[in-house]
Design a protein around this motif. Structure first.
Motif, PDB file in Angstrom:
ATOM      1  N   PHE A 117       0.831  -1.205   0.000  1.00 45.71           N
ATOM      2  CA  PHE A 117       0.000   0.000   0.000  1.00 45.71           C
ATOM      3  C   PHE A 117       0.870   1.261   0.000  1.00 45.71           C
ATOM      4  O   PHE A 117       0.575   2.243  -0.674  1.00 45.71           O
ATOM      5  N   LEU A 118       1.959   1.219   0.793  1.00 47.30           N
ATOM      6  CA  LEU A 118       2.856   2.384   0.858  1.00 47.30           C
ATOM      7  C   LEU A 118       3.481   2.631  -0.518  1.00 47.30           C
ATOM      8  O   LEU A 118       3.494   3.768  -1.015  1.00 47.30           O
ATOM      9  N   ALA A 119       3.974   1.567  -1.137  1.00 46.89           N
ATOM     10  CA  ALA A 119       4.581   1.695  -2.467  1.00 46.89           C
ATOM     11  C   ALA A 119       3.529   2.159  -3.471  1.00 46.89           C
ATOM     12  O   ALA A 119       3.819   2.976  -4.362  1.00 46.89           O
ATOM     13  N   SER A 121       0.978   4.114  -2.931  1.00 46.72           N
ATOM     14  CA  SER A 121       0.736   5.558  -2.810  1.00 46.72           C
ATOM     15  C   SER A 121       1.843   6.344  -3.501  1.00 46.72           C
ATOM     16  O   SER A 121       1.610   7.396  -4.093  1.00 46.72           O
ATOM     17  N   MET A 122       3.065   5.805  -3.468  1.00 46.16           N
ATOM     18  CA  MET A 122       4.189   6.514  -4.094  1.00 46.16           C
ATOM     19  C   MET A 122       4.121   6.440  -5.620  1.00 46.16           C
ATOM     20  O   MET A 122       4.501   7.374  -6.318  1.00 46.16           O
ATOM     21  N   ILE A 123       3.611   5.315  -6.133  1.00 49.19           N
ATOM     22  CA  ILE A 123       3.424   5.216  -7.587  1.00 49.19           C
ATOM     23  C   ILE A 123       2.365   6.237  -8.026  1.00 49.19           C
ATOM     24  O   ILE A 123       2.509   6.905  -9.054  1.00 49.19           O
ATOM     25  N   ALA A 124       1.332   6.389  -7.202  1.00 51.75           N
ATOM     26  CA  ALA A 124       0.288   7.378  -7.520  1.00 51.75           C
ATOM     27  C   ALA A 124       0.868   8.793  -7.516  1.00 51.75           C
ATOM     28  O   ALA A 124       0.521   9.620  -8.354  1.00 51.75           O
ATOM     29  N   VAL A 125       1.777   9.067  -6.562  1.00 56.81           N
ATOM     30  CA  VAL A 125       2.422  10.385  -6.509  1.00 56.81           C
ATOM     31  C   VAL A 125       3.227  10.620  -7.790  1.00 56.81           C
ATOM     32  O   VAL A 125       3.141  11.685  -8.415  1.00 56.81           O
ATOM     33  N   SER A 126       4.004   9.604  -8.197  1.00 62.17           N
ATOM     34  CA  SER A 126       4.772   9.717  -9.442  1.00 62.17           C
ATOM     35  C   SER A 126       3.849   9.965 -10.629  1.00 62.17           C
ATOM     36  O   SER A 126       4.171  10.746 -11.535  1.00 62.17           O
ATOM     37  N   ALA A 127       2.689   9.304 -10.611  1.00 60.64           N
ATOM     38  CA  ALA A 127       1.748   9.432 -11.733  1.00 60.64           C
ATOM     39  C   ALA A 127       1.278  10.875 -11.905  1.00 60.64           C
ATOM     40  O   ALA A 127       1.029  11.322 -13.033  1.00 60.64           O
ATOM     41  N   GLY A 319       8.939   9.633  -5.739  1.00 59.21           N
ATOM     42  CA  GLY A 319       7.937   8.568  -5.671  1.00 59.21           C
ATOM     43  C   GLY A 319       8.523   7.231  -6.078  1.00 59.21           C
ATOM     44  O   GLY A 319       8.345   6.216  -5.404  1.00 59.21           O
ATOM     45  N   TRP A 320       9.272   7.248  -7.142  1.00 61.37           N
ATOM     46  CA  TRP A 320       9.828   6.007  -7.684  1.00 61.37           C
ATOM     47  C   TRP A 320      10.883   5.404  -6.752  1.00 61.37           C
ATOM     48  O   TRP A 320      10.868   4.199  -6.479  1.00 61.37           O
ATOM     49  N   THR A 321      11.788   6.257  -6.240  1.00 56.26           N
ATOM     50  CA  THR A 321      12.856   5.716  -5.384  1.00 56.26           C
ATOM     51  C   THR A 321      12.320   5.257  -4.020  1.00 56.26           C
ATOM     52  O   THR A 321      12.991   4.531  -3.302  1.00 56.26           O
ATOM     53  N   THR A 322      11.111   5.701  -3.659  1.00 55.53           N
ATOM     54  CA  THR A 322      10.502   5.179  -2.432  1.00 55.53           C
ATOM     55  C   THR A 322       9.752   3.879  -2.743  1.00 55.53           C
ATOM     56  O   THR A 322       9.822   2.915  -1.977  1.00 55.53           O
ATOM     57  N   ALA A 323       9.041   3.893  -3.877  1.00 58.03           N
ATOM     58  CA  ALA A 323       8.227   2.718  -4.229  1.00 58.03           C
ATOM     59  C   ALA A 323       9.096   1.493  -4.515  1.00 58.03           C
ATOM     60  O   ALA A 323       8.765   0.378  -4.105  1.00 58.03           O
ATOM     61  N   ASN A 324      10.217   1.732  -5.189  1.00 58.60           N
ATOM     62  CA  ASN A 324      11.023   0.608  -5.640  1.00 58.60           C
ATOM     63  C   ASN A 324      11.581  -0.263  -4.512  1.00 58.60           C
ATOM     64  O   ASN A 324      11.337  -1.469  -4.476  1.00 58.60           O
ATOM     65  N   PRO A 325      12.316   0.322  -3.553  1.00 55.25           N
ATOM     66  CA  PRO A 325      12.797  -0.533  -2.463  1.00 55.25           C
ATOM     67  C   PRO A 325      11.679  -1.091  -1.603  1.00 55.25           C
ATOM     68  O   PRO A 325      11.816  -2.159  -1.009  1.00 55.25           O
ATOM     69  N   THR A 326      10.538  -0.354  -1.569  1.00 58.73           N
ATOM     70  CA  THR A 326       9.418  -0.839  -0.757  1.00 58.73           C
ATOM     71  C   THR A 326       8.838  -2.114  -1.371  1.00 58.73           C
ATOM     72  O   THR A 326       8.521  -3.068  -0.660  1.00 58.73           O
TER      73      THR A 326
END
Lengths: 465, 59
Positions: A117-119, A121-127, A319-326
């Protein structure tokens, strides 16, 4: 490429089930950089603006963040770090020793779901940044469901790319994230300074008056609840509850030479969770001022307006660098449950779940509540570890009971987890306590429950034996 | 040129990139440049920082 990556992974020794040897321990300097980078992320583009939307007053924010972040640093230094450097094993292995493999499996599954879910939300931010050149209609604070077909398409494309990279090149992403971190924090600051004249700040002396009247006005936006200084303190303290009080950072701080390395979390708190939150709040307030309190909530266009292409790319990268490791961490958590499955297959499934979640803007609009819930759900297990380590020997109870007795499910720990969450839900339902405030009483409930249940459980087991 | 010297040069260029990220906003704030110039300089700073910083690591 996959073969090369697998070969490289095989050479990595992470000391998961043995204490980190002295030669592999790291100085406080390594942790300073890590914390500063990790806490200047995509979430910061959402949290600062949400404080503005919830009508936090300027003085409440300044004081609340000083106090809340200080409490978070102290939690890292005095709760998590001492156990981490004493044990020098990962959270998961420590949990296996206390709770048994089956309970740890359930914990991992819950943790993985939260990571998804956390990742998401970050993909949505990147979008919101990627959608700018496509004139994508941006979601508003009231949107929970996908807003358009184009939104879904952009989210799915970003989700697929992120997942494939997480499957193949986590190390490169981690390296890129470290490189991007100092630039990102400067973009936050720079963008905020650049837009200040637009809300009437033309000299340093104008700032405080404008901050109170036009940025953190103390008046929530339509449909948003009002946040006080207490909300800010508890949110700042507990937004990383899973990491400090929940003990997840045991896995990182076990590499520290001294428990004092826990204080280096201050770099993350006062750069990412202070400066970046203030800066992103200013950016959003300028957007609100210009758009006459539009309910649109999209970090991408807001950063693009303030800092141009660099701002939009910063949102995308953050967004991407947070989503990826998550996604990668979620994959590892699931793999511990399904050890016979290939890592890349599990990461693919986790990525698909994350992408599905990212289609729903609710994850961004309710990020404050989600982050608080994430910490709350994992917190009782942190309390279990703390009590097991510090108090059990004093009560003549056995530490690491699952390992000692060979059980696979420590019912005392399992019941502590479930009953604590039930108590928190009851406090929320009948006492009206908001989710941000449940962590503190919840921790004490978990601590008391684990002592009582542990005493009963161990006496029963010993009697049976 | 030795790898160490090149590294130092790359670090200097990288910091110039960071400078181009933060200084234009102060110039905009003080009225020295307009918003469009500020955004352009920040974009240049971004490219310079990433190009130089990635090069440092690759050596």
């Amino acid at each position: 490429m996959l073969g090369k990556f697998k070969k490289r992974l095989n050479t990595v020794v992470e000391f998961e089930q043995v204490p980190v040897p002295e030669k592999n321990q790291k100085s406080w300097w390594s942790f300073l950089g890590m914390y500063a980078g990790e806490h200047t992320a995509g979430t910061e583009f959402v949290i600062g603006p949400l404080f503005v939307a919830h009508g936090v007053a300027a003085m409440d924010l300044i004081i609340g963040l000083v106090v809340g972040n200080l409490l978070a640093v102290l939690s890292w230094a005095f709760i998590c770090a001492p156990i981490a450097v004493k044990e020098r094993i990962t959270l998961y292995y420590k949990m296996q020793k206390i709770c048994g493999s089956r309970l740890t499996t359930i914990y991992n599954l819950v943790n993985a779901l939260m990571f998804c879910f956390l990742a998401g939300s970050m993909i949505a931010v990147s979008a919101t940044a990627v959608g700018i050149p496509f004139n994508l209609p941006m979601p508003t604070l009231e949107d929970w469901l996908p807003t358009s077909f184009m939104w879904v398409v952009i989210v799915v494309v970003i989700g697929m790319i992120t997942t494939v990279i997480a499957m193949l090149g986590y190390n490169q992403v981690s390296r890129f994230a470290n490189i991007a971190a100092p630039w990102m924090i400067l973009i936050f600051i720079s963008a905020a300074i650049a837009v200040l004249p637009e809300v009437g700040v033309n000299s340093a002396s104008d700032f405080w008056g404008v901050a109170q009247e036009r940025i953190w006005t103390g008046i929530p936006l339509e449909g948003q609840s009002k946040f006080t200084v207490w909300h800010v303190i508890f949110f700042a303290w507990f937004c990383n509850m899973a990491m400090h009080i929940g003990m997840a950072d045991m896995s990182i701080l076990r590499y520290a030479r001294s428990w004092k390395a826990g204080f280096t979390s201050a770099a993350g708190m006062y750069v990412g969770h202070y400066i970046a939150w203030l800066a992103s709040g200013i950016l959003y307030a300028v957007f609100l001022y210009k758009s006459q309190n539009s309910l649109e909530f999209a970090p991408g266009p807001v950063a693009f307006y303030a800092a141009g292409v660099a701002g939009a790319i910063c949102v995308m990268v953050a967004g991407w660098t947070t989503a990826n490791p998550t996604i990668y961490r979620a994959g590892l958590a699931v793999q511990s449950i399904l050890p016979h499955f290939k890592t890349w297959k599990i990461t693919f499934i986790v990525g698909a779940v994350t992408t599905l979640a990212a289609c729903f803007p609710a994850l961004v609009m309710k990020l404050l509540e989600f982050v608080a819930l994430y910490g709350l759900i994992l917190m009782p297990m942190g309390a279990v570890i703390f009590i097991d380590f510090h108090l059990f020997p004093k009560f003549n109870l056995k530490e690491d009971y699952a390992k000692l007795s060979g059980i696979r499910f420590n019912w005392a720990a399992g019941l502590t987890w479930v009953l604590t969450l039930i108590c928190c839900w009851l406090m929320s339902k009948f006492l009206g306590l908001e989710i941000f405030f449940l962590g503190l009483p919840g921790w004490f409930i978990a601590a008391i429950l684990y002592v009582l249940l542990g005493k009963y459980y161990q006496s029963q087991k010993i009697a049976t034996v | 040129m030795k790898s160490g010297s090149l590294n130092i040069i790359m670090w200097i260029i990288a910091f110039i990139g960071l400078g181009l990220t933060i200084i234009p906003s102060f110039l905009l704030f003080s009225g020295g440049i307009d918003s469009s110039a500020c955004k352009t300089l920040m974009a240049v700073g971004m490219v310079v920082w990433f190009a130089a910083r990635i090069s440092v690591k690759n050596q």
